[in-house]
Design a protein around this motif. Structure first.
Motif, PDB file in Angstrom:
ATOM      1  N   MET A 160       0.851  -1.193   0.000  1.00 12.70           N
ATOM      2  CA  MET A 160       0.000   0.000   0.000  1.00 12.70           C
ATOM      3  C   MET A 160       0.888   1.245   0.000  1.00 12.70           C
ATOM      4  N   ILE A 161       0.653   2.179  -0.910  1.00 12.60           N
ATOM      5  CA  ILE A 161       1.425   3.404  -0.994  1.00 12.60           C
ATOM      6  C   ILE A 161       0.861   4.422  -0.012  1.00 12.60           C
ATOM      7  N   ALA A 162       1.753   5.011   0.795  1.00 13.87           N
ATOM      8  CA  ALA A 162       1.332   6.047   1.736  1.00 13.87           C
ATOM      9  C   ALA A 162       1.168   7.366   0.995  1.00 13.87           C
ATOM     10  N   LYS A 163      -0.034   7.949   1.067  1.00 14.86           N
ATOM     11  CA  LYS A 163      -0.325   9.185   0.331  1.00 14.86           C
ATOM     12  C   LYS A 163      -0.707  10.276   1.319  1.00 14.86           C
ATOM     13  N   SER A 164       0.220  10.617   2.183  1.00 16.25           N
ATOM     14  CA  SER A 164      -0.096  11.456   3.329  1.00 16.25           C
ATOM     15  C   SER A 164      -0.052  12.948   3.003  1.00 16.25           C
ATOM     16  N   ALA A 165      -0.855  13.709   3.744  1.00 11.99           N
ATOM     17  CA  ALA A 165      -0.826  15.166   3.647  1.00 11.99           C
ATOM     18  C   ALA A 165       0.439  15.724   4.276  1.00 11.99           C
ATOM     19  N   GLU A 166       1.098  14.933   5.124  1.00  6.00           N
ATOM     20  CA  GLU A 166       2.370  15.394   5.694  1.00  6.00           C
ATOM     21  C   GLU A 166       3.434  15.500   4.603  1.00  6.00           C
ATOM     22  N   LEU A 167       3.444  14.542   3.675  1.00  5.78           N
ATOM     23  CA  LEU A 167       4.401  14.583   2.569  1.00  5.78           C
ATOM     24  C   LEU A 167       3.961  15.584   1.505  1.00  5.78           C
ATOM     25  N   PHE A 168       2.642  15.714   1.289  1.00  9.31           N
ATOM     26  CA  PHE A 168       2.103  16.608   0.262  1.00  9.31           C
ATOM     27  C   PHE A 168       1.071  17.549   0.892  1.00  9.31           C
ATOM     28  N   PRO A 169       1.521  18.649   1.484  1.00  7.17           N
ATOM     29  CA  PRO A 169       0.597  19.591   2.139  1.00  7.17           C
ATOM     30  C   PRO A 169      -0.446  20.192   1.215  1.00  7.17           C
ATOM     31  N   VAL A 170      -0.254  20.129  -0.101  1.00  8.15           N
ATOM     32  CA  VAL A 170      -1.239  20.665  -1.033  1.00  8.15           C
ATOM     33  C   VAL A 170      -2.602  20.031  -0.817  1.00  8.15           C
ATOM     34  N   LYS A 171      -2.637  18.841  -0.253  1.00 17.24           N
ATOM     35  CA  LYS A 171      -3.899  18.145  -0.023  1.00 17.24           C
ATOM     36  C   LYS A 171      -4.819  18.938   0.905  1.00 17.24           C
ATOM     37  N   LYS A 172      -4.232  19.796   1.740  1.00 14.77           N
ATOM     38  CA  LYS A 172      -5.035  20.613   2.653  1.00 14.77           C
ATOM     39  C   LYS A 172      -5.742  21.744   1.912  1.00 14.77           C
ATOM     40  N   GLU A 173      -5.262  22.048   0.690  1.00 15.23           N
ATOM     41  CA  GLU A 173      -5.832  23.134  -0.102  1.00 15.23           C
ATOM     42  C   GLU A 173      -6.860  22.654  -1.111  1.00 15.23           C
ATOM     43  N   GLY A 174      -6.731  21.399  -1.541  1.00 18.14           N
ATOM     44  CA  GLY A 174      -7.655  20.892  -2.541  1.00 18.14           C
ATOM     45  C   GLY A 174      -7.117  19.633  -3.197  1.00 18.14           C
ATOM     46  N   ILE A 175      -7.700  19.299  -4.337  1.00 14.59           N
ATOM     47  CA  ILE A 175      -7.329  18.087  -5.072  1.00 14.59           C
ATOM     48  C   ILE A 175      -6.507  18.510  -6.280  1.00 14.59           C
ATOM     49  N   PHE A 176      -5.263  18.064  -6.324  1.00 15.85           N
ATOM     50  CA  PHE A 176      -4.350  18.527  -7.367  1.00 15.85           C
ATOM     51  C   PHE A 176      -4.248  17.492  -8.477  1.00 15.85           C
ATOM     52  N   LEU A 177      -4.781  17.850  -9.649  1.00 20.44           N
ATOM     53  CA  LEU A 177      -4.732  16.980 -10.824  1.00 20.44           C
ATOM     54  C   LEU A 177      -4.076  17.707 -11.992  1.00 20.44           C
ATOM     55  N   ALA A 178      -3.014  18.473 -11.679  1.00 20.46           N
ATOM     56  CA  ALA A 178      -2.348  19.271 -12.710  1.00 20.46           C
ATOM     57  C   ALA A 178      -0.837  19.087 -12.650  1.00 20.46           C
ATOM     58  N   HIS A 179      -0.392  17.853 -12.465  1.00 18.62           N
ATOM     59  CA  HIS A 179       1.045  17.594 -12.372  1.00 18.62           C
ATOM     60  C   HIS A 179       1.754  17.769 -13.708  1.00 18.62           C
ATOM     61  N   CYS A 180       0.994  17.911 -14.791  1.00 23.42           N
ATOM     62  CA  CYS A 180       1.590  18.197 -16.088  1.00 23.42           C
ATOM     63  C   CYS A 180       1.866  19.688 -16.257  1.00 23.42           C
ATOM     64  N   ALA A 181       1.502  20.491 -15.270  1.00 21.32           N
ATOM     65  CA  ALA A 181       1.765  21.931 -15.304  1.00 21.32           C
ATOM     66  C   ALA A 181       2.934  22.229 -14.360  1.00 21.32           C
ATOM     67  N   VAL A 182       2.637  22.726 -13.167  1.00 19.23           N
ATOM     68  CA  VAL A 182       3.662  22.912 -12.131  1.00 19.23           C
ATOM     69  C   VAL A 182       3.186  22.177 -10.894  1.00 19.23           C
ATOM     70  N   SER A 183       3.916  21.156 -10.492  1.00 16.43           N
ATOM     71  CA  SER A 183       3.507  20.334  -9.356  1.00 16.43           C
ATOM     72  C   SER A 183       3.770  21.043  -8.032  1.00 16.43           C
ATOM     73  N   PRO A 184       3.009  20.701  -7.010  1.00 13.66           N
ATOM     74  CA  PRO A 184       3.303  21.220  -5.672  1.00 13.66           C
ATOM     75  C   PRO A 184       4.569  20.567  -5.114  1.00 13.66           C
ATOM     76  N   LEU A 185       5.317  21.324  -4.341  1.00 10.46           N
ATOM     77  CA  LEU A 185       6.506  20.757  -3.702  1.00 10.46           C
ATOM     78  C   LEU A 185       6.104  19.809  -2.584  1.00 10.46           C
ATOM     79  N   PRO A 186       6.756  18.667  -2.475  1.00 10.33           N
ATOM     80  CA  PRO A 186       6.571  17.831  -1.288  1.00 10.33           C
ATOM     81  C   PRO A 186       7.307  18.461  -0.106  1.00 10.33           C
ATOM     82  N   LYS A 187       6.923  18.082   1.083  1.00 14.74           N
ATOM     83  CA  LYS A 187       7.496  18.695   2.284  1.00 14.74           C
ATOM     84  C   LYS A 187       9.017  18.579   2.348  1.00 14.74           C
ATOM     85  N   PRO A 188       9.642  17.431   2.002  1.00 11.45           N
ATOM     86  CA  PRO A 188      11.109  17.360   2.071  1.00 11.45           C
ATOM     87  C   PRO A 188      11.808  18.368   1.159  1.00 11.45           C
TER      88      PRO A 188
END
Length: 383
Positions: free
Chosen positions: A1-29
């Motif tokens: 099972m892949i962990a898909k946490s908001a801790e790694l990707f804080p963008v999840k707190k803002e909405g649903i991001f389906l635009a990785h072909c544009a400019v992706s959100p930075l992961p926390k690291p």
């Protein structure tokens, strides 16, 4: 099972991001890497940055792992345009030589070759073909190997093609194309901005001479970063275009002006590299790409795409569907309404998609959850 946490990707707190072909959100690291390097430079200047002398080496190693190649074949660049420009002006073209490309390429993989027309090099463009299994209203779609065969001549020296077309999501079969080019002594140069980090790419198996990609799409890196792969044989063909201290073996021995560029791809890191951005891109590669595995990422993206295909309202949206060898991480759809307007309205409701050239592009990454897909579909189907 892949962990898909908001801790790694804080963008999840803002909405649903389906635009990785544009400019992706930075992961926390990646954010943490930026702030730490910036803090050290703020407090100690160059002495603080000295602690990060290993960053470029670490980045090349991570990029090489992604492409199953040697770190010597990898370099950090600012973007795809820089990589293509160094190839275009370093390659030993002669008057009358030809470059084969596609009529609807992204500008980064078009303008550098156009400049060569001033030197008598001819840019030959593959026509647009309706490669999707459903009609595309004559919008940009893809190209055919039949046209590649038809337009290749004894003067074709190089083929410059995107692995994935940014408009339609049509993917080249790199193994088929690379084999064709190798048999004819043609150098295959690939713009992988829309595939590196989402699709499995093996440049050596596919006989790719060079590959450039931006770091801020499927690699989750910061803007102003890119990766540049060159094979050893191809590097030997290229003349130096941009040079500086970092391109030379003697490095910080600044008054030693001996002309001895690095034999590795480090010669393309010709001047002071952005330590902050390199650290962020390396962190993104390590924690958000390599930690999952590119084969698993590709499989998960396709699974999420299938959920979108099953759930999109057929009265409102017509997805472009390609045969398996030409499938990519971009799901482009035709809309009954303006794609740009749908993009804006969806963003107001917390669903981030992108629009290009008449298409609405849906681009989930491995970090997208099934529940986010369901929520996105509810919004898109209600617009």
């Amino acid at each position: 099972m892949i962990a898909k946490s908001a801790e790694l990707f804080p963008v999840k707190k803002e909405g649903i991001f389906l635009a990785h072909c544009a400019v992706s959100p930075l992961p926390k690291p990646a954010y943490d890497a930026i702030t730490q390097v910036a803090l050290d430079q703020m407090e100690r200047g160059g002495f603080g940055l000295a602690a990060y002398g290993h960053i470029l080496k670490d980045l090349r190693k991570a990029a090489a792992e992604l492409l199953s190649t040697s770190p010597d074949n990898m370099a950090l660049v600012k973007n795809t345009s820089e990589a293509m420009g160094m190839i275009a002006h370093g390659y030993p073209f002669r008057e009358g030589d030809e470059i084969l490309s596609y009529i609807h390429e992204y500008p980064a993989n078009h303008y550098p070759w156009r400049l060569l027309e001033q030197k008598g090099v001819r840019l030959v463009l593959l026509p647009n073909r309706p490669k999707a299994l459903r009609p595309t209203r004559s919008l940009p779609c893809g190209w055919s190997m039949e046209d590649v065969h038809r337009l290749t001549t004894p003067r074709t020296r190089l083929m410059a093609i995107s692995h994935v077309q940014f408009t339609s999501g049509y993917a080249a079969d790199l193994e088929e194309l690379g084999t064709y080019c190798r048999e004819r002594g043609i150098d295959l140069v690939v713009d992988a901005a829309q595939s590196l980090g989402s699709l499995v790419i093996d440049p050596e198996r596919c006989h790719i001479s060079a590959l450039g990609a931006s770091g801020w799409k499927w690699l989750f890196g910061p803007t102003g970063t890119g990766l540049f792969y060159t094979s050893p044989a191809f590097r030997q063909k290229l003349a130096d275009v941009l040079v500086g201290a970092e391109a030379m073996v003697q490095g910080e021995d600044y008054l030693n002006h001996t002309w001895q560029p690095h034999p590795s791809a480090r010669r393309f890191e010709y001047s002071t590299s952005p330590t902050i951005l390199a650290a962020a891109l390396e962190a993104s590669l390590r924690f958000a790409v390599l930690s999952v595995g590119i084969a698993k990422i590709q499989q998960e993206i396709f699974r999420l795409q299938d959920l979108l295909l099953q759930g999109l309202d057929a009265r409102r949206y017509t997805p472009l569907v390609f045969s398996a060898p030409h499938r990519s991480a971009i799901l482009s759809v035709l809309c009954q309404r303006s794609a740009e307007q749908i993009m804006k309205e969806a963003a107001h409701r917390g669903v981030f998609v992108s629009a290009r050239c008449g298409y609405l592009r849906l681009a989930p990454h491995w970090c997208t959850t099934d529940e986010e897909i369901d929520r996105a579909l509810a919004v898109l189907n209600s617009l």
